[in-house]
Enzyme design. Sequence first.
Site, PDB file in Angstrom:
ATOM      1  N   ASP A   1       0.873  -1.168   0.000  1.00 38.67           N
ATOM      2  CA  ASP A   1       0.000   0.000   0.000  1.00 38.67           C
ATOM      3  C   ASP A   1       0.916   1.226   0.000  1.00 38.67           C
ATOM      4  OD1 ASP A   1      -2.085   1.745   0.002  1.00 38.67           O
ATOM      5  OD2 ASP A   1      -3.210   0.752   1.598  1.00 38.67           O
TER       6      ASP A   1
HETATM    7  C1  BGC Z   1      -5.010   3.345  -0.082  1.00 41.13           C
HETATM    8  C2  BGC Z   1      -5.082   2.419  -1.267  1.00 41.13           C
HETATM    9  C3  BGC Z   1      -4.920   3.210  -2.538  1.00 41.13           C
HETATM   10  C4  BGC Z   1      -3.604   3.968  -2.482  1.00 41.13           C
HETATM   11  C5  BGC Z   1      -3.311   4.786  -3.715  1.00 41.13           C
HETATM   12  C6  BGC Z   1      -3.774   4.231  -0.122  1.00 41.13           C
HETATM   13  O1  BGC Z   1      -3.826   5.213   0.850  1.00 41.13           O
HETATM   14  O2  BGC Z   1      -5.041   2.612   1.113  1.00 41.13           O
HETATM   15  O3  BGC Z   1      -6.310   1.744  -1.260  1.00 41.13           O
HETATM   16  O4  BGC Z   1      -4.976   2.356  -3.631  1.00 41.13           O
HETATM   17  O5  BGC Z   1      -3.635   4.838  -1.374  1.00 41.13           O
HETATM   18  O6  BGC Z   1      -4.205   5.846  -3.817  1.00 41.13           O
END
Ligand code: BGC
Length: 718
Positions: free
Chosen positions: A260
Amino acid sequence: MKIKYATLFFCILAMISSQLQAQLKNEKASDAKIAAIIKKLTLEEKIGLLHANGIFSTAGVDRLRIPGLMTDDGPLGVREDVKEGWAPANLTTDSATFFPNGSALAATWNPELAYRFGHDMGEEARARKKYIMLAPAFNIARTPLCGRTYEYYSEDPFLNARLAVQSVKGIQSQHIAACVKHYALNNQEVERGRVSVDVDERTLREIYLPAFKASVTEGNAWTIMSAYNKLRGNYCSENEYLLNKILRGEWKFKGIVISDWGGTHSTVKAANNGLDLEMGSRPPYKNYYFADKLLDSVKAGKVSQQVIDDKVKHILWVMYQTSLSSNPPAGALNTPGHSKTAYDIAAESIVLLKNDGHLLPLNTGSLKSIAVIGDNATHNFHLGGFGAGVKARYEVTALAGLQNRLGKSITINYAQGYSGVYRPSRTTPDPETKPDSAMIAQAVAAAKSSELAILFIGGNRDYESESRDRKDLGLPFSEQTLVDAVTAANPKTIVVVIGGAPYDIGKIKKNNSTIVWSWYNGSENGNALADVLTGKINPSGKLPFTFPAELKDSPAHALDAYPGENLKVEYKEGILVGYRWFDTKKIEPLYCFGYGLSYTDFKYSDLKTAQTSYPAAGNIIATVRVKNTGKYAGKETVQLYVSKEGSVVERAEKELKAFKKIMLAPGATANVTLSIPVKDLAYYDVKTGKWIVEKGKYKLLAGTSSRDISETKMIKIN
Ligand code: BGC
């Protein structure tokens, strides 16, 4: 005749086997290609493939014509392009279809719609040259407060898995990788970056992993995103157990494990424990754990060349399925077909919670005036919530939908009623709003001067958001005061609540005759809502999670096991998540899992099974007769639960094991067949690490919701 069938059978077999052989040959060809490329790459070039070089991208290797990876959010549609720092790129080419949010899709209980959603979003991703979609997201709804409940699907692992598999298949049909997220146990946003989840093994296997497992083993997901949190003290992005043992070892995952964003915490541990790609949005990218530090660690012998080569192999393999695939589909953006998918999902997701006064469907033939009240009647829901925003080409609001459908024949008196502005800041993390008496007075006047009032309240995409949980289940923006005032002014008031998660609507349930639940329902939101209200669409949505009467009834809250202490959260409720808890503990919810009314009535009878006993390797085939006894055609989701009494292990009172959505004309009857592989009745045995099907009696329960069971039948497993 027999000979003909035999010939046909062998022809089909030969076809399948030649297809399989061709597939195998292709795989071998790309394996060989990948091995050859890996040989040509320098260590520096390999490391360059393993970390971000922009918010959603990685660098390629120009010398060998290896493209970078282009990823994009997310679960509600292909998000707009952004510049460094997340500022919108302000392009004119990056608008997209806004699809209904995750819990809306789940409320359709329709895996075909999940496939269409994935297919259409994949087609849009391809048109926008984004080859990895960071979707679907389907962490289990452990607490109704989780800020991302609206992005996710359900509290039930079976419903979750059926939808996840089809979403993945749909996306990947466009040669776009699905990135299933967040693996695993990201069930709260509070302290998500530091909290460690302590969950027993059986619960992990039976509740929190099934949809991930199904996405990989059935859906064949090409990428997966590790969650921000820790499991049993180790970050998910460097968790040997989750990544190496379960994902690669047991599920045979071949694709990329993507962190993530900013969720990587080490170099050597993460590299050796299964993370392939470090993503994040803050430069300088060369300072990332999987950049210069990884290069140094390889040189120092702490991470082997083989580990690096494996990661590169995973990345190149996904490229061959996606950006480098042969015969890729063309891709298409914002097509009428995509709008139709968004509409169909929205139309099937809307849940009729109460219709005691039969105000619905609206009697459009005689109505002359309606008051449309509430900020949510004109609010847009496509942007907000960090990763899950979509710059929609258009969004039909509820008011616009009603104007589209009724505007010519019926006078619509609109009043805003409340302001839905929600701007938390460091100093005021939870800004409270007071009732606005002037707005309420206008709303009351509109309600009084109209034959009927429709109130649009609930949350919005600023109120429900990634990175924070709600503090309670209360309706925001002092909406209850508005509901009370409008209902007093006009008893013919229909309350439409728009939200992505359970809210406390107990007072409305008590005082109001008519309640409709809708969601952040995509580009066609208002048209679908208007069609449900006017009866063009008969509502068929069913709640994908329990609405508790009070927060403290919910398992994690009843056991004081949320949000944890000292950065540890113990999942004390074990397997009793959602309705499993409410049913087993005999707690009456406000609205139960699987609940949703229709303008017509369905009568269940005659639940039968093909056999009375089954072997462990068998397949239970059950049929139940369902009759539409009302005057409207309508869709019904037949739900089949299973209960095991006198089990050797703790069991929930019942568990969903099959469901099917059918359409019935008024007066029509259908024999609905549902099948349950006996292996699905197994529990996870912690001592042996195996799934065990207990012998003995099981009860099948068929019904229209988890608490409205009309037919039961005992079977035996030998
Ligand atoms: C989220 C993800 C997301 C990523 C990119 C993160 O903060 O948890 O679900 O895909 O950001 O935006």
